[in-house]
Motif scaffolding. Structure first.
Motif, mmCIF file in Angstrom:
data_model
loop_
_atom_site.group_PDB
_atom_site.id
_atom_site.type_symbol
_atom_site.label_atom_id
_atom_site.label_comp_id
_atom_site.label_asym_id
_atom_site.label_seq_id
_atom_site.Cartn_x
_atom_site.Cartn_y
_atom_site.Cartn_z
ATOM 1 N N ILE A 74 0.821 -1.216 0.000
ATOM 2 C CA ILE A 74 0.000 0.000 0.000
ATOM 3 C C ILE A 74 0.855 1.265 0.000
ATOM 4 O O ILE A 74 0.521 2.258 -0.663
ATOM 5 N N LEU A 75 1.976 1.258 0.709
ATOM 6 C CA LEU A 75 2.812 2.459 0.766
ATOM 7 C C LEU A 75 3.387 2.791 -0.614
ATOM 8 O O LEU A 75 3.487 3.960 -0.988
ATOM 9 N N GLN A 76 3.773 1.782 -1.361
ATOM 10 C CA GLN A 76 4.261 2.016 -2.716
ATOM 11 C C GLN A 76 3.133 2.516 -3.621
ATOM 12 O O GLN A 76 3.310 3.476 -4.389
ATOM 13 N N LYS A 77 1.978 1.879 -3.527
ATOM 14 C CA LYS A 77 0.842 2.270 -4.366
ATOM 15 C C LYS A 77 0.407 3.701 -4.075
ATOM 16 O O LYS A 77 0.017 4.437 -4.989
ATOM 17 N N ALA A 78 0.478 4.100 -2.811
ATOM 18 C CA ALA A 78 0.104 5.465 -2.447
ATOM 19 C C ALA A 78 1.025 6.470 -3.127
ATOM 20 O O ALA A 78 0.572 7.528 -3.595
ATOM 21 N N ALA A 79 2.314 6.162 -3.185
ATOM 22 C CA ALA A 79 3.264 7.052 -3.855
ATOM 23 C C ALA A 79 3.013 7.079 -5.362
ATOM 24 O O ALA A 79 3.090 8.138 -6.002
ATOM 25 N N GLU A 80 2.710 5.924 -5.937
ATOM 26 C CA GLU A 80 2.436 5.844 -7.373
ATOM 27 C C GLU A 80 1.187 6.634 -7.753
ATOM 28 O O GLU A 80 1.089 7.157 -8.864
ATOM 29 N N LYS A 81 0.239 6.714 -6.829
ATOM 30 C CA LYS A 81 -0.991 7.480 -7.068
ATOM 31 C C LYS A 81 -0.809 8.966 -6.759
ATOM 32 O O LYS A 81 -1.762 9.742 -6.860
ATOM 33 N N SER A 82 0.400 9.343 -6.322
ATOM 34 C CA SER A 82 0.717 10.729 -5.945
ATOM 35 C C SER A 82 -0.107 11.202 -4.755
ATOM 36 O O SER A 82 -0.394 12.390 -4.613
ATOM 37 N N SER A 83 -0.471 10.250 -3.902
ATOM 38 C CA SER A 83 -1.146 10.611 -2.657
ATOM 39 C C SER A 83 -0.138 11.040 -1.601
ATOM 40 O O SER A 83 -0.462 11.783 -0.677
ATOM 41 N N VAL A 84 1.093 10.554 -1.754
ATOM 42 C CA VAL A 84 2.129 10.851 -0.769
ATOM 43 C C VAL A 84 3.488 10.852 -1.462
ATOM 44 O O VAL A 84 3.690 10.174 -2.474
ATOM 45 N N GLN A 85 4.404 11.631 -0.922
ATOM 46 C CA GLN A 85 5.786 11.626 -1.391
ATOM 47 C C GLN A 85 6.692 11.393 -0.192
ATOM 48 O O GLN A 85 6.585 12.083 0.823
ATOM 49 N N TYR A 86 7.585 10.409 -0.292
ATOM 50 C CA TYR A 86 8.503 10.082 0.794
ATOM 51 C C TYR A 86 9.872 10.684 0.513
ATOM 52 O O TYR A 86 10.344 10.687 -0.621
ATOM 53 N N ASN A 87 10.512 11.136 1.572
ATOM 54 C CA ASN A 87 11.851 11.689 1.465
ATOM 55 C C ASN A 87 12.627 11.243 2.696
ATOM 56 O O ASN A 87 12.324 11.672 3.810
ATOM 57 N N VAL A 88 13.581 10.342 2.507
ATOM 58 C CA VAL A 88 14.354 9.807 3.628
ATOM 59 C C VAL A 88 15.719 10.496 3.642
ATOM 60 O O VAL A 88 16.459 10.454 2.653
ATOM 61 N N VAL A 89 16.039 11.130 4.761
ATOM 62 C CA VAL A 89 17.235 11.968 4.871
ATOM 63 C C VAL A 89 18.142 11.451 5.980
ATOM 64 O O VAL A 89 17.681 11.181 7.091
ATOM 65 N N ASN A 90 19.414 11.316 5.676
ATOM 66 C CA ASN A 90 20.411 10.973 6.689
ATOM 67 C C ASN A 90 20.841 12.263 7.374
ATOM 68 O O ASN A 90 21.522 13.099 6.763
ATOM 69 N N PHE A 91 20.434 12.442 8.617
ATOM 70 C CA PHE A 91 20.737 13.723 9.267
ATOM 71 C C PHE A 91 22.210 13.865 9.638
ATOM 72 O O PHE A 91 22.645 14.949 10.048
ATOM 73 N N ARG A 92 22.994 12.815 9.439
ATOM 74 C CA ARG A 92 24.437 12.949 9.623
ATOM 75 C C ARG A 92 25.014 13.937 8.601
ATOM 76 O O ARG A 92 26.050 14.571 8.845
#
Length: 247
Positions: A22-40
């Protein structure tokens, strides 16, 4: 579209989670955008250290304020929304429940901070964070798993993410009760039969059965939930009928 930023020292932990189901499908539908950041990457010293010994002594290391302050500031500048919810995953936080997921699902921008040490410098809590969340009364190695749990429960509530909008509306806890039992084909599996009412085609009786069974399951497994919700007169009647089965 909801923006979800994850601040972590282990970005690779999220690739499998955000890249499936579901998390992948949500991104594909442009319902959500994920951004993972290394705060180091935001550390201001030549060794890129993000933790230090606690003042006053004690075991473990404490997450320094500078990398988190600067990382969150950078994400704020990049975002269209200037008032994101900044969520700290920690054992001291508010215990996560469905109502919190429903609340967060209405936001445009969520930033999750995943620590991985003994604790956080208190100034992070006081001046950056808007919410502190715990997924249970136990301690994990870091906040990454907690963030995954919260993100999954929030994203599935976004419009058009699930194939059927009713899917989450009747989930356990969404109504205040545990969800009723489910059955599918075959109607008779090795002598184990589906309740006749579900095969009747009478939608009124089916809905009544589901309501009663939700009350029954909640009574038996999580009676504490019944003290937190206001039942309708009809539900009160059904609950009395259910209780008679155990007198």
């Amino acid at each position: 579209m909801m923006q979800i930023d994850i601040l972590t020292l282990f970005p690779e932990m999220f690739s499998g989670v955000f890249g499936h189901s579901i998390l992948q499908k949500a991104a594909e539908k442009s319902s959500v955008q994920y951004n993972v950041v290394n705060f180091r990457d935001f550390a201001d010293n030549k060794h890129s250290t993000v933790d230090d010994y606690p003042y006053g002594g004690g075991a473990g290391m404490v997450l320094k304020p500078q990398p988190i302050f600067d990382a969150v500031a950078s994400l704020r500048e990049q975002a269209k929304s200037k008032n994101p919810r900044v969520i700290l995953l920690c054992p001291q936080g508010e215990r996560f429940e469905q109502r919190k997921a429903e609340e967060l699902a209405k936001e445009e921008h969520l930033i999750f901070i995943c620590g991985h040490y003994e604790g956080y410098d208190e100034r992070i809590r006081e001046h950056v964070v808007t919410d502190e969340i715990s997924i249970g009364d136990y301690v994990l190695t870091g906040g990454e798993l907690g963030a995954m749990v919260v993100v999954d429960s929030v994203v599935r509530l976004l419009p058009e993410v699930l194939g059927n909008e009713e899917s989450h509306q009747k989930d356990s806890f969404s109504t205040g009760l545990l969800e009723h039992p489910h059955y599918t084909r075959p109607a008779d599996f090795r002598g184990l039969k589906v309740p006749d009412v579900l095969l009747s085609g009478n939608h009124k009786l089916i809905e009544e059965w589901r309501n009663k069974e939700a009350l029954r399951r909640t009574l038996l497994r999580r009676p504490d939930l019944l003290d937190k919700i206001e039942l309708t007169k009809e539900q009160e009647k059904w609950l009395k009928e259910v209780k008679k089965d155990y007198e």
